[in-house]
Write a protein that holds these residues in place. Structure first.
Motif, PDB file in Angstrom:
ATOM      1  N   PRO A 108     -30.176  -5.209  -7.240  1.00  0.00           N
ATOM      2  CA  PRO A 108     -28.215  -5.156  -7.122  1.00  0.00           C
ATOM      3  C   PRO A 108     -27.771  -6.773  -6.495  1.00  0.00           C
ATOM      4  O   PRO A 108     -26.954  -7.237  -6.847  1.00  0.00           O
ATOM      5  N   ASP A 109     -29.019  -7.562  -5.747  1.00  0.00           N
ATOM      6  CA  ASP A 109     -28.609  -8.932  -5.837  1.00  0.00           C
ATOM      7  C   ASP A 109     -28.647  -9.449  -7.243  1.00  0.00           C
ATOM      8  O   ASP A 109     -28.972 -11.032  -6.755  1.00  0.00           O
ATOM      9  N   CYS A 110     -28.654  -9.117  -8.227  1.00  0.00           N
ATOM     10  CA  CYS A 110     -29.202 -10.006  -8.996  1.00  0.00           C
ATOM     11  C   CYS A 110     -28.360 -10.194 -10.479  1.00  0.00           C
ATOM     12  O   CYS A 110     -28.627 -10.338 -11.309  1.00  0.00           O
ATOM     13  N   MET A 111     -27.047  -9.794 -10.132  1.00  0.00           N
ATOM     14  CA  MET A 111     -25.856  -9.029 -10.873  1.00  0.00           C
ATOM     15  C   MET A 111     -25.041  -9.704 -11.218  1.00  0.00           C
ATOM     16  O   MET A 111     -23.793  -9.858  -9.509  1.00  0.00           O
ATOM     17  N   PRO A 112     -24.763 -11.845 -11.608  1.00  0.00           N
ATOM     18  CA  PRO A 112     -23.878 -12.273 -10.957  1.00  0.00           C
ATOM     19  C   PRO A 112     -22.104 -11.827 -11.944  1.00  0.00           C
ATOM     20  O   PRO A 112     -22.375 -11.284 -12.915  1.00  0.00           O
ATOM     21  N   GLN A 113     -21.132 -12.122 -10.930  1.00  0.00           N
ATOM     22  CA  GLN A 113     -19.962 -11.548 -11.451  1.00  0.00           C
ATOM     23  C   GLN A 113     -19.725 -12.250 -13.421  1.00  0.00           C
ATOM     24  O   GLN A 113     -19.166 -11.437 -14.383  1.00  0.00           O
ATOM     25  N   GLN A 114     -20.020 -13.706 -13.263  1.00  0.00           N
ATOM     26  CA  GLN A 114     -20.521 -13.898 -15.104  1.00  0.00           C
ATOM     27  C   GLN A 114     -20.656 -12.725 -16.000  1.00  0.00           C
ATOM     28  O   GLN A 114     -20.170 -12.728 -16.941  1.00  0.00           O
ATOM     29  N   LEU A 115     -21.354 -12.406 -15.727  1.00  0.00           N
ATOM     30  CA  LEU A 115     -22.275 -12.182 -16.703  1.00  0.00           C
ATOM     31  C   LEU A 115     -22.151 -10.197 -16.790  1.00  0.00           C
ATOM     32  O   LEU A 115     -21.626  -9.960 -17.812  1.00  0.00           O
ATOM     33  N   LEU A 116     -21.806  -9.544 -15.543  1.00  0.00           N
ATOM     34  CA  LEU A 116     -20.855  -8.371 -15.820  1.00  0.00           C
ATOM     35  C   LEU A 116     -20.234  -8.393 -16.715  1.00  0.00           C
ATOM     36  O   LEU A 116     -18.798  -7.953 -17.072  1.00  0.00           O
ATOM     37  N   ASP A 117     -18.980  -9.952 -16.391  1.00  0.00           N
ATOM     38  CA  ASP A 117     -17.432  -9.666 -17.491  1.00  0.00           C
ATOM     39  C   ASP A 117     -18.073  -9.384 -18.583  1.00  0.00           C
ATOM     40  O   ASP A 117     -17.337  -9.126 -19.883  1.00  0.00           O
ATOM     41  N   SER A 118     -19.343 -10.552 -18.668  1.00  0.00           N
ATOM     42  CA  SER A 118     -19.592 -10.945 -20.366  1.00  0.00           C
ATOM     43  C   SER A 118     -20.102  -9.706 -21.083  1.00  0.00           C
ATOM     44  O   SER A 118     -19.839  -8.994 -21.641  1.00  0.00           O
ATOM     45  N   LEU A 119     -20.713  -8.800 -19.967  1.00  0.00           N
ATOM     46  CA  LEU A 119     -21.567  -7.141 -20.295  1.00  0.00           C
ATOM     47  C   LEU A 119     -20.302  -6.181 -21.047  1.00  0.00           C
ATOM     48  O   LEU A 119     -20.111  -6.203 -21.593  1.00  0.00           O
ATOM     49  N   ALA A 120     -19.418  -6.663 -19.761  1.00  0.00           N
ATOM     50  CA  ALA A 120     -17.614  -5.916 -19.988  1.00  0.00           C
ATOM     51  C   ALA A 120     -17.096  -5.754 -21.356  1.00  0.00           C
ATOM     52  O   ALA A 120     -16.765  -5.176 -21.928  1.00  0.00           O
ATOM     53  N   GLY A 121     -17.654  -7.475 -22.034  1.00  0.00           N
ATOM     54  CA  GLY A 121     -16.876  -7.708 -22.980  1.00  0.00           C
ATOM     55  C   GLY A 121     -17.664  -6.913 -24.711  1.00  0.00           C
ATOM     56  O   GLY A 121     -17.021  -7.065 -26.040  1.00  0.00           O
ATOM     57  N   LEU A 122     -18.674  -6.715 -24.471  1.00  0.00           N
ATOM     58  CA  LEU A 122     -19.137  -6.998 -25.479  1.00  0.00           C
ATOM     59  C   LEU A 122     -19.198  -5.452 -26.448  1.00  0.00           C
ATOM     60  O   LEU A 122     -18.570  -4.328 -25.980  1.00  0.00           O
ATOM     61  N   PRO A 123     -18.851  -5.632 -28.013  1.00  0.00           N
ATOM     62  CA  PRO A 123     -18.422  -4.149 -28.328  1.00  0.00           C
ATOM     63  C   PRO A 123     -19.788  -3.012 -28.585  1.00  0.00           C
ATOM     64  O   PRO A 123     -18.917  -1.815 -29.170  1.00  0.00           O
ATOM     65  N   LYS A 124     -20.852  -3.218 -27.898  1.00  0.00           N
ATOM     66  CA  LYS A 124     -21.507  -1.809 -27.868  1.00  0.00           C
ATOM     67  C   LYS A 124     -21.882  -1.634 -26.564  1.00  0.00           C
ATOM     68  O   LYS A 124     -21.689  -1.868 -25.709  1.00  0.00           O
ATOM     69  N   ARG A 125     -21.249  -0.128 -25.756  1.00  0.00           N
ATOM     70  CA  ARG A 125     -21.500   0.738 -24.696  1.00  0.00           C
ATOM     71  C   ARG A 125     -22.618   0.255 -24.181  1.00  0.00           C
ATOM     72  O   ARG A 125     -23.944  -0.372 -24.461  1.00  0.00           O
ATOM     73  N   VAL A 126     -22.472   0.074 -22.674  1.00  0.00           N
ATOM     74  CA  VAL A 126     -23.302  -0.808 -21.456  1.00  0.00           C
ATOM     75  C   VAL A 126     -23.587   0.207 -20.465  1.00  0.00           C
ATOM     76  O   VAL A 126     -22.816   0.389 -19.822  1.00  0.00           O
ATOM     77  N   ILE A 127     -25.235  -0.019 -20.257  1.00  0.00           N
ATOM     78  CA  ILE A 127     -25.092   1.162 -18.406  1.00  0.00           C
ATOM     79  C   ILE A 127     -25.634  -0.062 -18.515  1.00  0.00           C
ATOM     80  O   ILE A 127     -26.882  -0.475 -18.648  1.00  0.00           O
ATOM     81  N   VAL A 128     -26.250   0.168 -17.150  1.00  0.00           N
ATOM     82  CA  VAL A 128     -26.717  -0.641 -15.836  1.00  0.00           C
ATOM     83  C   VAL A 128     -26.713   0.039 -14.614  1.00  0.00           C
ATOM     84  O   VAL A 128     -26.229   0.762 -14.002  1.00  0.00           O
ATOM     85  N   GLU A 129     -28.261   0.168 -14.615  1.00  0.00           N
ATOM     86  CA  GLU A 129     -29.104   0.791 -13.566  1.00  0.00           C
ATOM     87  C   GLU A 129     -29.645  -0.168 -12.539  1.00  0.00           C
ATOM     88  O   GLU A 129     -30.243  -1.233 -12.771  1.00  0.00           O
ATOM     89  N   TYR A 130     -29.446  -0.293 -10.763  1.00  0.00           N
ATOM     90  CA  TYR A 130     -29.832  -0.586 -10.053  1.00  0.00           C
ATOM     91  C   TYR A 130     -30.019   0.059  -9.073  1.00  0.00           C
ATOM     92  O   TYR A 130     -30.623   1.365  -9.128  1.00  0.00           O
ATOM     93  N   GLY A 131     -32.210  -0.920  -8.818  1.00  0.00           N
ATOM     94  CA  GLY A 131     -33.070  -0.400  -8.650  1.00  0.00           C
ATOM     95  C   GLY A 131     -32.654  -0.030  -6.641  1.00  0.00           C
ATOM     96  O   GLY A 131     -32.285  -1.855  -5.739  1.00  0.00           O
ATOM     97  N   ALA A 132     -31.674   0.508  -5.948  1.00  0.00           N
ATOM     98  CA  ALA A 132     -31.627   1.012  -4.500  1.00  0.00           C
ATOM     99  C   ALA A 132     -32.558   1.345  -3.936  1.00  0.00           C
ATOM    100  O   ALA A 132     -33.171   1.073  -2.479  1.00  0.00           O
ATOM    101  N   GLU A 133     -33.804   2.471  -4.179  1.00  0.00           N
ATOM    102  CA  GLU A 133     -34.667   2.370  -3.318  1.00  0.00           C
ATOM    103  C   GLU A 133     -34.432   3.761  -2.655  1.00  0.00           C
ATOM    104  O   GLU A 133     -35.152   4.338  -1.965  1.00  0.00           O
ATOM    105  N   THR A 134     -33.200   3.014  -1.606  1.00  0.00           N
ATOM    106  CA  THR A 134     -33.526   4.426  -0.487  1.00  0.00           C
ATOM    107  C   THR A 134     -31.208   3.121   0.498  1.00  0.00           C
ATOM    108  O   THR A 134     -30.919   2.285  -0.121  1.00  0.00           O
ATOM    109  N   SER A 135     -30.600   4.149   0.954  1.00  0.00           N
ATOM    110  CA  SER A 135     -29.920   3.485   1.956  1.00  0.00           C
ATOM    111  C   SER A 135     -30.131   3.146   3.296  1.00  0.00           C
ATOM    112  O   SER A 135     -29.544   2.428   3.215  1.00  0.00           O
ATOM    113  N   HIS A 136     -31.486   3.366   3.749  1.00  0.00           N
ATOM    114  CA  HIS A 136     -31.865   2.422   5.186  1.00  0.00           C
ATOM    115  C   HIS A 136     -32.595   0.966   5.311  1.00  0.00           C
ATOM    116  O   HIS A 136     -33.293   0.809   4.727  1.00  0.00           O
ATOM    117  N   ASP A 137     -31.587   0.178   6.171  1.00  0.00           N
ATOM    118  CA  ASP A 137     -32.184  -1.248   5.268  1.00  0.00           C
ATOM    119  C   ASP A 137     -33.756  -1.343   6.323  1.00  0.00           C
ATOM    120  O   ASP A 137     -34.574  -2.174   5.818  1.00  0.00           O
TER     121      ASP A 137
END
Length: 301
Positions: free
Chosen positions: A126-155
């Motif tokens: 989750p700390d390796c997804m810059p907004q510029q990349l997200l904006d570029s992915l949103a513009g792709l002509p085919k479908r994209v899914i992003v999966e984040y390794g969260a592991e847990t909610s506990h810091d």
């Protein structure tokens, strides 16, 4: 009691069926990156449980092109599923780390040009997804899914396992990705050192508050050559198949019903697994969870 399937929870196939016209198969791709908690960007050594080779197919090599990996993956699956369509799954290490947006988009475009590839799944931190990349992915002509390794909610757990990010970073990444119109998945690990069953269920409650479309649960495995094997922490949960199936049934009951569940088990080559060595396939364990759920629901009537 006879196990049932389908209606007990929303499965990943149903999620994909809402996005694509036919059956889809993931083909893993190694783009040759590292991780920020391995290369010194944030830390060294990686997550204490991580052995990337445990979930990277043999045809995945950062020395081979994206096209070569996908074509070999297609040949592998075509023997059993000749009419299958494919999703390029950028899975190895952190697949958005150590490359600028332009280079990443070149790799993703190369994958989408391969015949039979209808979309992308990008697994990252989750700390390796810059907004510029997200904006570029949103513009792709085919479908994209992003999966984040969260592991847990506990810091406190994230610190213990050398994850080098916080739950707040996951919340931010999920929010921004959903706002970009991209479906979001989370990866979670049950049984991390120091976590109680209540903490694991609290993580499910936290997931329910996020704009999440899918979730993938893993049970903690101790793999050969990892920091976890060396530490062998005494406060790690020791599940049996039965006790873990019970926990997964509780998770299903607690999870928001529109969230699709990809899987419950980690699957690693048996020769790499120190413990637990259950020898169960995903479908076998899924049947155990179904039976637990049916028993629980009948007892509540």
């Amino acid at each position: 009691m006879k196990a049932q399937s389908g209606p007990l929870w929303r499965d990943y196939a149903a999620f994909l069926a809402g996005m694509f016209p036919g059956k889809m198969q993931k083909i893993a791709v190694n783009a040759g990156f590292s991780c920020p908690n391995r290369d010194g960007t944030l830390g060294r050594g990686g997550c204490i449980y991580c052995a990337n080779s445990s979930f990277t197919p043999g045809y995945c090599s950062g020395a081979r092109s994206v096209t070569e990996q996908l074509e070999e993956g297609k040949r592998f699956f075509a023997r059993k599923y000749p009419s299958m369509r494919y999703l390029a799954y950028f899975q190895a290490y952190t697949s958005t780390h150590a490359a600028d947006t332009g280079r990443l988009m070149e790799l993703y475009a190369e994958a989408l040009e391969v015949e039979g590839v209808d979309g992308l799944i990008i697994a990252t931190r989750p700390d390796c997804m810059p907004q510029q990349l997200l904006d570029s992915l949103a513009g792709l002509p085919k479908r994209v899914i992003v999966e984040y390794g969260a592991e847990t909610s506990h810091d406190v757990t994230l610190s213990r396992i050398n994850r080098c990010h916080t739950a707040a970073a996951t919340e931010d990444a999920v929010r921004r990705t959903a706002e970009a119109g991209i479906p979001v998945g989370l990866h979670l690990i049950n049984g991390l050192p120091g976590e109680t069953e209540q903490m694991m269920l609290e993580t499910v409650d936290w997931v329910n508050r996020q704009r999440v479309a899918t979730v993938k649960f893993h049970h903690l495995q101790t793999l050969r050559g990892t920091t976890l094997e060396r530490l062998d922490p005494p406060d790690a949960v020791s599940f049996t198949p039965e006790s873990y199936a019970r926990l997964c049934a509780l998770i299903v009951e607690r999870l928001r019903p529109d969230i699709a569940i990809d899987r419950f088990l980690a699957q690693s080559p048996p020769e790499m697994v120190v413990k637990p060595r259950w020898g169960l396939k995903n479908y076998q364990f899924t049947h155990m969870v179904e039976r637990q759920l049916l028993t629980m629901r009948q007892s509540e009537r």
